[in-house]
Design an enzyme around this catalytic site. Structure first.
Site, PDB file in Angstrom:
ATOM      1  N   HIS A  16     104.214  26.941  61.833  1.00  6.30           N
ATOM      2  CA  HIS A  16     104.822  25.729  62.397  1.00  6.30           C
ATOM      3  C   HIS A  16     103.803  24.599  62.321  1.00  6.30           C
ATOM      4  O   HIS A  16     103.007  24.392  63.241  1.00  6.30           O
ATOM      5  CB  HIS A  16     105.254  25.992  63.846  1.00  6.30           C
ATOM      6  CG  HIS A  16     105.990  24.859  64.497  1.00  6.30           C
ATOM      7  ND1 HIS A  16     106.901  25.044  65.521  1.00  6.30           N
ATOM      8  CD2 HIS A  16     105.957  23.518  64.294  1.00  6.30           C
ATOM      9  CE1 HIS A  16     107.382  23.873  65.904  1.00  6.30           C
ATOM     10  NE2 HIS A  16     106.812  22.928  65.182  1.00  6.30           N
ATOM     11  N   HIS A  18     103.789  20.511  60.625  1.00  5.69           N
ATOM     12  CA  HIS A  18     104.443  19.435  59.859  1.00  5.69           C
ATOM     13  C   HIS A  18     103.354  18.779  59.023  1.00  5.69           C
ATOM     14  O   HIS A  18     102.385  18.257  59.580  1.00  5.69           O
ATOM     15  CB  HIS A  18     105.064  18.406  60.799  1.00  5.69           C
ATOM     16  CG  HIS A  18     106.066  19.010  61.736  1.00  5.69           C
ATOM     17  ND1 HIS A  18     107.431  18.937  61.530  1.00  5.69           N
ATOM     18  CD2 HIS A  18     105.902  19.732  62.878  1.00  5.69           C
ATOM     19  CE1 HIS A  18     108.049  19.567  62.509  1.00  5.69           C
ATOM     20  NE2 HIS A  18     107.153  20.059  63.339  1.00  5.69           N
ATOM     21  N   HIS A 196     113.899  23.853  65.086  1.00  6.16           N
ATOM     22  CA  HIS A 196     113.284  23.510  66.371  1.00  6.16           C
ATOM     23  C   HIS A 196     114.379  23.621  67.430  1.00  6.16           C
ATOM     24  O   HIS A 196     115.454  23.024  67.281  1.00  6.16           O
ATOM     25  CB  HIS A 196     112.769  22.079  66.360  1.00  6.16           C
ATOM     26  CG  HIS A 196     111.482  21.875  65.622  1.00  6.16           C
ATOM     27  ND1 HIS A 196     111.303  22.244  64.318  1.00  6.16           N
ATOM     28  CD2 HIS A 196     110.305  21.322  66.017  1.00  6.16           C
ATOM     29  CE1 HIS A 196     110.064  21.932  63.944  1.00  6.16           C
ATOM     30  NE2 HIS A 196     109.436  21.364  64.955  1.00  6.16           N
ATOM     31  N   GLU A 199     112.379  23.071  72.769  1.00  9.65           N
ATOM     32  CA  GLU A 199     111.088  22.403  73.008  1.00  9.65           C
ATOM     33  C   GLU A 199     111.308  21.497  74.224  1.00  9.65           C
ATOM     34  O   GLU A 199     110.757  21.737  75.297  1.00  9.65           O
ATOM     35  CB  GLU A 199     110.670  21.592  71.775  1.00  9.65           C
ATOM     36  CG  GLU A 199     109.388  20.790  71.953  1.00  9.65           C
ATOM     37  CD  GLU A 199     109.061  19.880  70.756  1.00  9.65           C
ATOM     38  OE1 GLU A 199     109.961  19.596  69.941  1.00  9.65           O
ATOM     39  OE2 GLU A 199     107.896  19.442  70.653  1.00  9.65           O
ATOM     40  N   ASP A 277     101.539  22.592  64.961  1.00 12.05           N
ATOM     41  CA  ASP A 277     102.596  21.565  64.983  1.00 12.05           C
ATOM     42  C   ASP A 277     102.178  20.280  64.257  1.00 12.05           C
ATOM     43  O   ASP A 277     102.531  20.090  63.096  1.00 12.05           O
ATOM     44  CB  ASP A 277     103.026  21.264  66.424  1.00 12.05           C
ATOM     45  CG  ASP A 277     104.457  20.755  66.534  1.00 12.05           C
ATOM     46  OD1 ASP A 277     105.157  20.707  65.507  1.00 12.05           O
ATOM     47  OD2 ASP A 277     104.878  20.428  67.656  1.00 12.05           O
ATOM     48  N   ASP A 278     101.484  19.380  64.948  1.00 14.00           N
ATOM     49  CA  ASP A 278     101.027  18.118  64.350  1.00 14.00           C
ATOM     50  C   ASP A 278      99.560  17.930  64.736  1.00 14.00           C
ATOM     51  O   ASP A 278      99.230  17.107  65.605  1.00 14.00           O
ATOM     52  CB  ASP A 278     101.873  16.953  64.878  1.00 14.00           C
ATOM     53  CG  ASP A 278     103.343  17.139  64.555  1.00 14.00           C
ATOM     54  OD1 ASP A 278     103.734  16.891  63.407  1.00 14.00           O
ATOM     55  OD2 ASP A 278     104.086  17.594  65.441  1.00 14.00           O
TER      56      ASP A 278
HETATM   57  N1  HPA Z   1     109.408  18.476  67.415  1.00 12.40           N
HETATM   58  C1  HPA Z   1     110.374  17.871  66.742  1.00 12.40           C
HETATM   59  N2  HPA Z   1     110.152  17.191  65.629  1.00 12.40           N
HETATM   60  C2  HPA Z   1     108.915  17.104  65.158  1.00 12.40           C
HETATM   61  C3  HPA Z   1     107.869  17.695  65.824  1.00 12.40           C
HETATM   62  C4  HPA Z   1     108.131  18.438  67.004  1.00 12.40           C
HETATM   63  O1  HPA Z   1     107.256  19.031  67.674  1.00 12.40           O
HETATM   64  N3  HPA Z   1     106.761  17.408  65.103  1.00 12.40           N
HETATM   65  C5  HPA Z   1     107.138  16.673  64.040  1.00 12.40           C
HETATM   66  N4  HPA Z   1     108.446  16.483  64.065  1.00 12.40           N
HETATM   67 ZN    ZN Z   2     107.344  20.952  65.179  1.00 10.03          ZN
END
Ligand code: HPA
Ligand code: ZN
EC number: 3.5.4.2
Length: 332
Positions: A16, A18, A196, A199, A277-278
């Site tokens: 996971h 991006h 996703h 969250e 994630d990011d």
């Molecule tokens: N959630 C949803 N969209 C996203 C995320 C995330 O954590 N990171 C990049 N796009």
């Molecule tokens: Zn994500």
């Protein structure tokens, strides 16, 4: 070997991440300059100061703005290559990366340009760093079903380069059911499916991802604990959750890392994995995420190893490859 040394030594798979979320401010400045594109910041420090989020949307606004400087094939290559170098430092030996084509095609960048740059970096990563990888194309859920269908059409000629289709962006108000038909078409075309869910959105969105999209993994899914029946289902099906601890902290899904439920989910038998994630926006790559939960939740050696094993079991590599990495983990 202490816990931190173990974290560094373990081979890990990242499931996971991006790729647009690995865009470090230094590289953003360099590419903006080379493409003669203005960004609303004077310095790297100023960019970092803007990374103060209170929810998912406050992050997404900045994340999409940053991606605007990516135009040429080389830009996408440089972005992915920088991430692979981080993987090498953290002993991430396999990664399945999300990319958001709509963020780029909506600005006039060709789908083929995005994919060519990412793919060339994947090939070089295998050759020069020994890191294997796959690409997962995500639909932006704040855009329409029709736009998702158009994006799927664009991806079909590149079917062999894309292992799975995912769903990301603003979760609340855009449930998986909005995209049921386009995911059915993606499945029929032979793509694996992830989404996703849970969250910021409710457990109901996780049910929809399972029942309507027929996902192979849930991305995030940390809110599943609110629904006992859902927990039973996830455990029975060994459904992987790709959990992202530093992301959850930075986007205020949890107030404090000590409150994170990843260890409890693991102990209850949910197939959780650790991911970044990011990482450029949330303060750390794979090992930073492991270290953050280790420090807050005091995971045992066995639990850390189990998280690494789970990452390979939940990945889309072959059973032989899985076994090879799992044996290596058990021998540490
Ligand atoms: N959630 C949803 N969209 C996203 C995320 C995330 O954590 N990171 C990049 N796009
Ligand atoms: Zn994500």
């Amino acid at each position: 070997m202490n816990q931190i040394e173990l974290i560094r030594a373990l081979p890990k798979a990242e499931l996971h991440v991006h790729i647009e979320g690995t865009f470090e401010p230094e590289l953003m400045f360099a590419i903006a300059q080379r493409n003669q594109i203005q960004i609303p910041y004077q310095s790297v420090e100023e960019v970092k100061q803007a990374y103060n989020f209170h929810n998912l949307q406050s992050f997404l606004d900045i994340y999409y703005a940053g991606a605007n400087v990516l135009v040429h094939e080389q830009d996408f290559y440089d972005l992915a290559w920088a991430y692979f170098e981080k993987c090498a430092e953290d002993r991430v030996v396999h990664t399945e990366m999300f990319f958001d084509p709509q963020t780029h095609t909506e600005r006039g960048v060709e789908f083929a340009t995005v994919l060519a740059g990412l793919k060339r970096a994947c090939t070089d990563a295998k050759e020069k760093l020994g890191i294997s990888s796959q690409l997962i194309m995500c639909f932006l859920r704040h855009l329409s079903e029709e736009k998702a269908f158009e994006t799927l059409e664009q991806a079909l000629p590149f079917k062999d380069d894309i292992i799975a289709i995912g769903l990301d962006s603003s979760e609340v108000g855009h449930p998986p059911s909005k995209f049921e038909r386009v995911f059915t078409k993606a499945r029929e075309a032979g793509f694996l499916i992830v989404a996703h869910a849970g969250e910021e959105g409710p457990p109901e969105y996780i049910w929809e991802a399972l029942d309507l999209l027929k996902v192979n993994r849930i991305d995030h899914g940390v809110r599943s604990e609110e629904d006992e029946r859902l927990m039973t289902r996830l455990i029975a099906e060994k459904m992987p959750l790709t959990v992202c601890p530093l992301s959850n902290l930075k986007l205020c899904v949890v107030k404090d890392m000590g409150e994170h439920n990843i260890r409890r989910l693991l102990q209850k038998g949910v197939h959780v994995t650790v991911n970044s994630d990011d990482p450029s926006y949330f303060g750390g790559y794979m090992n930073d995420n492991f270290i953050a939960i280790q420090e807050a939740l005091a995971l045992s050696h066995d639990e850390l190893k189990q998280l690494a094993i789970n990452s390979f079991e939940a990945s889309f590599i072959s059973d032989e490859e899985k076994q090879k990495w799992i044996e290596e983990i058990k021998a540490i």
